[in-house]
Write an enzyme that holds these catalytic residues in place. Sequence first.
Site, PDB file in Angstrom:
ATOM      1  N   ASP A  47       0.865  -1.189   0.000  1.00 35.74           N
ATOM      2  CA  ASP A  47       0.000   0.000   0.000  1.00 35.74           C
ATOM      3  C   ASP A  47       0.900   1.238   0.000  1.00 35.74           C
ATOM      4  OD1 ASP A  47      -2.992   0.955   0.726  1.00 35.74           O
ATOM      5  OD2 ASP A  47      -1.528   2.195   1.814  1.00 35.74           O
TER       6      ASP A  47
ATOM      7  N   ASN B 124      -2.754  13.066  -3.777  1.00 32.96           N
ATOM      8  CA  ASN B 124      -3.992  13.490  -4.444  1.00 32.96           C
ATOM      9  C   ASN B 124      -4.451  14.861  -3.955  1.00 32.96           C
ATOM     10  OD1 ASN B 124      -4.454  11.413  -6.219  1.00 32.96           O
ATOM     11  ND2 ASN B 124      -5.544  10.144  -4.716  1.00 32.96           N
TER      12      ASN B 124
ATOM     13  N   HIS C 185      -5.719  14.630  -8.688  1.00 30.57           N
ATOM     14  CA  HIS C 185      -5.854  13.211  -9.035  1.00 30.57           C
ATOM     15  C   HIS C 185      -5.074  12.824 -10.285  1.00 30.57           C
ATOM     16  CE1 HIS C 185      -9.154  13.410  -6.117  1.00 30.57           C
ATOM     17  NE2 HIS C 185      -8.869  12.137  -5.941  1.00 30.57           N
TER      18      HIS C 185
ATOM     19  N   GLU D 225      -4.897   2.381  -3.805  1.00 30.20           N
ATOM     20  CA  GLU D 225      -3.436   2.435  -3.892  1.00 30.20           C
ATOM     21  C   GLU D 225      -2.818   1.164  -3.312  1.00 30.20           C
ATOM     22  OE1 GLU D 225      -5.340   4.533  -2.043  1.00 30.20           O
ATOM     23  OE2 GLU D 225      -4.334   5.120  -0.169  1.00 30.20           O
TER      24      GLU D 225
END
Lengths: 321, 123
Positions: free
Chosen positions: A177, A185, A190, A220
């Site tokens: 992750d 972001n 984005h 993610e």
Amino acid sequence: MKILIADDDALSRRLLEKTLERAAYAVTTVADGRRAVEVLRKPDAPRLALLDWMMPELDGPGVCREIRKHREQGYVYMILLTSRESKEDIVAGLESGADDYLVKPFDADELKARLRTGERILHLEDRLVEAREQMRFKATHDPLTFLWNRGVIMDLMGRELTRSQREHGCAAVILGDLDHFKNVNDTHGHLVGDQVLREVARRLLQSVRSYDFVGRYGGEEFLTLLNNCPPASALVRAEEIRKAICTRPVQTDAGPLGITMSLGVLLSCDWGHRPADELLREVDAALYAAKTAGRNCVMQAKPDEPRERVPTPQPAGERFR
Amino acid sequence: MNKANGSEASCVNWSELLARVDNDRELLCDLLSIFKREFPEHLQALRNAVACNDSALAARVSHTLKGMLANMAVTKAADYASRLERLARAGEIASLGGAFDAFEKEVQGLLPEMESYTAEARP
């Protein structure tokens, strides 16, 4: 376009060959049905075939039946050449899998017109196959990263775990992750976040062997399966993945960004016969432990033991923030 | 004028044959050469099949001859070969001998006619 002529009559073969060469076909000729099947089954074989009805070894309808048996190969458009004119014969020829027939002696213009019909059918088939492959790809891949999508990577994980158990091998399941990805972001938007995800996907693929699997598990989160992976090397590989993400900044429209990944790793041979979803919970817990331990590290999930942190030496300047 | 020029009763319909090869004289000479090589062998095979009352072989060979003759625009002889094939397939052995004699008579002048054409076509 390539075309096969199968005719035991040398005269007819020569006449057809010359007529079709003049019409810009790349012609292969054979004198019997068995040889015709061999040629048509080769990779990159002609997809148009003119087959004489009566031939030694195997007749024209026999060739059609043999070719139609193997549906996995591309479609071959087959025209039977016949001097048999009864309706029963023609029906039998078409029932064998031929697409068309032509009565000998052939008229050159009619022959070429019928071959153009065949080419149209083959072109249509090409477009259908292409469309099917595109749909298949879209149904199985993540549209942003082009990695396997969640459904497929979960199926692959189940299959690999079963195979490892059956073969008494060991598969490594690695769940990674990105750390603080929300900040990317929120700070850069984005589109930049997407650039990061695409680059991470590329680095993950570069870090594994061609027969390992990498999928996008969630926003993610990435799930990697290493097949036939000895326990000692699994941890080294997970650490290599971590380094592949963090050692170089990711180039984005917002400039270079330092990205790190926390990883949970699990070796199937440590867990006996457990269902895939249970193992996934365990590797997720190991990932959570890696986050708690300060991120940008690898934690291994082991049954009935506290989570074990894999040593991750971090030289100065390794993190990019 | 000789047969090859189409004055007398030609075995070969030369204008039809030339149209089939798109007036390609080189291809035509190729085809004549293949025909002259293969036809006598098939004719002998048919003769033997008829003599031995082998109707299956007679049917197969007469089918091949029918195709060769039709390709070379030897229309009448192709019809004779077609009749032979039909009789052989039907197992009418008694009629095969007579049909073969008629066929052989029809093709008697065929090879000389082709030879003559080839000689004239040669530069």
